[in-house]
Design an enzyme around this catalytic site. Structure first.
Site, PDB file in Angstrom:
ATOM      1  CE  LYS A  34      -0.799   0.339   5.003  1.00  0.00           C
ATOM      2  NZ  LYS A  34      -0.071   1.599   5.189  1.00  0.00           N
ATOM      3  CB  THR A  35       3.936   2.315   1.798  1.00  0.00           C
ATOM      4  OG1 THR A  35       3.362   2.055   3.077  1.00  0.00           O
ATOM      5  CG2 THR A  35       4.779   3.572   1.876  1.00  0.00           C
ATOM      6  CG  ASP A 216      -1.223   4.836   4.902  1.00  0.00           C
ATOM      7  OD1 ASP A 216      -1.850   3.838   4.494  1.00  0.00           O
ATOM      8  OD2 ASP A 216      -0.083   4.768   5.404  1.00  0.00           O
ATOM      9  CD  GLU A 217      -2.491   1.655   8.141  1.00  0.00           C
ATOM     10  OE1 GLU A 217      -3.570   1.030   8.172  1.00  0.00           O
ATOM     11  OE2 GLU A 217      -1.389   1.106   8.146  1.00  0.00           O
ATOM     12  CD  GLN A 247      -3.927  -5.224   7.783  1.00  0.00           C
ATOM     13  OE1 GLN A 247      -2.883  -5.099   8.431  1.00  0.00           O
ATOM     14  NE2 GLN A 247      -3.949  -5.109   6.465  1.00  0.00           N
ATOM     15  NE  ARG A 603       0.721  -8.017  10.591  1.00  0.00           N
ATOM     16  CZ  ARG A 603       0.444  -7.168   9.605  1.00  0.00           C
ATOM     17  NH1 ARG A 603       1.297  -6.222   9.283  1.00  0.00           N
ATOM     18  NH2 ARG A 603      -0.679  -7.277   8.918  1.00  0.00           N
TER      19      ARG A 603
END
Length: 665
Positions: A34-35, A216-217, A247, A603
């Site tokens: 995503k970044t 973002d997020e 998430q 993770r």
């Protein structure tokens, strides 16, 4: 230039980067890059001729913001406005302070400044700090500002006497902030929104400037942040939000997952692009994670996939109790280390801080260096050090460091001035600080309150010292907690952190009880001094020079944005994970717990080891919890079951039939 920016992107990522005008929802799964798409989209548009001045990118941490700025600069050598919500609002308010009703050079109040101001408000209102805990009031005010509830509105919505008191303090607090030319963190966003709503020309200037807004997020935004974004994006409507409802794990601090779930209702002609190719985990890990999160209803349909190999199944380890779990954990870590996995490529996740005590004990036994992420070691936590200081003074009154630590804990009116007077008398008469307390009656300069408090403290400590050898250490601690009200004071803060601190205190008592049980089994007396010696030896381990190859321990709430080769998730039991607080609450709370488990699973790059204990001592009590329901929600074909008798040569104890994945809930 544009072709270079698109190099290495998959088809979905390229669609995001090259998307044209209008609102865009990017559902970016864990490990999907995503970044990368955020930074490459900005770089791509700049390469097309859009001035860097026309972009606003917002994320949640300064570190993430700096990383995005650096990536963009490497791609197109341009500076872009990338910052957190609070930093963005502060920048705007600095430029528009007069229109925002602020004087020039206003101060930004942090949490400690807030507490000091709230105490001042309580004093002015003649309210008891013990009955109305400043931290609790700060939490209420902060949550109100997250919801854009003003002091005036708060007064109209009170339902209890405590609410009424908070409303009164909130009102005085806001007036004093204005009087002192200050603004708190929540106020940065709410004041910026107020600025926009009362000054249409100011809002218009920023709306026209920001042709493209990227968030973002987005699943972690609260109502105030949502409102701020909607105001700024209203003109061009080129709003791209990136996030993953699966998430969303911060509802307890005000985040509202419905912001991302309702994005298509808030804006017309929304394009939705899913980033579901995972570059992190094996196929087995993703299949297990996908199966788990399917049990949530409040989500967007999405299933992660990968080009990576199938990989190993998840390992599920059943142990007799928490000590066997910790031993199995340590031996597993040694095993993976011998196979070539570095310690810093492994992580231990737990749901609550109190779980770390026994884990830390066994990691030390096996000489495994570790660090606590997002917290401190169990015996280094403030509440534990405070209680230990009481015990050390009782056992050894000459321990001046410990006495100074607790002489005014909880607050009893023995402040800096009184300590200075005591210190002067101590030096003049060549006494220990503890012995000096016995002379409070004859020490000149002490206020009546300080003198009385010192006398009471000394008498009380002497009474405890007289009982220390005839009383179990756990009883001494319980007496301290009861007669000082220490734990009760923390409980009244009514915050998530306060609950964790109380849980840590209960776990400390549990450690003492365990020590006493062991002494009883050995036919020995459980003495306070012996317990303190044991703890001192455990916490004074030689501080060897350690590199970066150190094992990471953390609660799963600290896991976002991280990845490891091997993930251990311990304490997979009902009442622990999911936590007991959610089991009798709303379905949305249970869904957040499941998302938390999903975050932990995703993770992992290569291997996940889940463990649960048939019985567990926690908070001083022996519990017999069922295995976590989350285990039953992962299909058995993705899990290999082992017991605490695991053969590390690779053979597994055949107990699959014992573990039925159809628990009746």
């Amino acid at each position: 230039m544009k072709d270079k920016i698109l190099d290495g992107l998959n088809s979905s990522q390229s669609k995001v980067v090259t998307y044209g005008e209008g609102p865009l929802l990017v559902l970016a799964g864990a490990g999907s890059g995503k970044t990368r798409v955020l930074t490459h989209r900005i770089a791509y548009l700049i390469a097309q001729g859009i001035p860097s001045f026309n972009f606003l990118a917002v994320t949640f941490t300064n570190k993430a913001a700096q990383e995005m700025k650096d990536r963009i600069k490497r791609l197109v050598r341009s500076d872009v406005w990338v910052s957190t919500f609070h930093a963005s609002c502060l920048r705007i308010l600095r430029s528009e302070c007069e229109k925002a009703g602020l004087q020039k050079y206003f101060s930004v109040y942090d949490e400690n400044d807030q507490l000091a101001l709230i105490r001042e408000c309580l004093n002015e209102l003649k309210l008891d700090h013990k009955q109305f805990v400043p931290k609790m009031i700060r939490e209420r005010i902060n949550r109100a500002k997250d919801e854009l509830i003003t002091a005036e509105s708060y007064q109209q919505e009170t339902r209890s006497y405590q609410d009424e008191v908070v409303a009164r303090v909130y009102d005085v607090y806001e007036k004093k902030l204005k009087q002192y030319n200050g603004i708190d963190f929540g106020g940065l966003i709410s004041t910026c929104i107020e600025l926009f709503e009362k000054n249409p020309s100011v809002l218009s200037d920023y709306q026209r400037r920001f042709h493209y807004i990227l968030i973002d997020e987005y699943q972690d935004t609260n109502h105030a942040q949502y409102r701020w974004i909607k105001l700024l994006a209203a003109h061009h409507k080129n709003l791209m939000v990136v996030g993953d409802p699966d998430q969303a794990i911060y509802g307890w601090r005000g985040a509202d997952v419905s912001n991302i779930l309702s994005f298509e209702k808030d804006y017309s002609n929304v394009a939705v692009i899913k980033l579901d190719k995972n570059y992190r985990s094996t196929e087995n890990i993703l299949n297990a994670s996908n199966a788990l999160i399917l049990h949530n209803l409040s989500r967007k349909e999405k299933a992660l996939w990968t080009d990576k190999a199938e990989g190993e199944p998840l390992l599920l380890c059943e142990t007799r109790d928490e000590r066997e779990e910790a031993r199995a954990l340590a031996e597993n870590i040694v095993h993976y280390r011998q196979e070539g996995t570095r310690l810093d490529a492994m992580v231990v996740f737990y749901r609550i801080h109190a779980q770390s005590r026994v884990l830390e004990e066994y990691l030390r036994r096996y000489n495994i260096p570790y660090r606590i992420i997002g917290g401190v070691r169990f015996y280094d936590r403030k509440e534990i050090k405070d209680i230990m200081a009481f015990l050390k003074v009782i056992a050894c009154p000459e321990d001046e460091v410990s006495l100074k630590r607790i002489i005014n804990v909880p607050v009893r009116g023995i402040g800096i001035k009184a300590l200075h007077i005591l210190g002067t008398y101590q030096k003049t008469h060549t006494l220990s600080l503890y012995a000096t307390l016995a002379h409070a009656e004859s020490i000149q300069g002490l206020s009546n309150r300080a003198r009385t408090s010192i006398q009471k403290l000394y008498t009380w400590l002497e009474e405890l010292r007289a009982k220390k050898d005839s009383c179990l250490p756990s009883k001494v601690v319980q007496t301290i907690l009861h007669e000082t009200g220490y734990a009760h004071i923390i409980e009244r803060e009514q915050t998530i952190e306060a609950r964790a601190r109380v849980e840590n205190i209960k776990e400390f008592i549990g450690a003492m009880t365990e020590f006493e049980d062991h002494a009883r089994q050995q036919g020995e007396r459980a003495l306070l001094g012996d317990f303190l010696d044991m703890i001192s030896l455990e916490t004074s381990v030689d501080q060897l020079e350690q590199g970066t190859d150190i094992l990471n321990l953390m609660t799963i709430h600290c896991a976002k944005g991280l990845e490891f080769d091997v993930v251990f998730m311990v304490g997979m039991e009902e009442d622990i994970f999911p936590h007991s607080n959610v089991l009798n609450s709303h379905d949305r709370d249970l869904e957040e717990e499941r998302r938390l488990c999903y975050v932990g699973l995703t993770r992992a790059r290569e291997q996940i080891i889940l463990s649960y204990a048939r019985s567990r001592r926690l908070y001083g009590m022996r519990m017999y919890n069922m295995p976590s329901r989350f285990l039953s929600e992962i299909p058995r074909e993705y899990i290999s079951y082992v017991s605490d008798e695991w053969d590390y040569d690779g053979e597994e104890v055949d107990k699959k039939e014992e573990l039925e994945y159809d628990y009746r809930w």
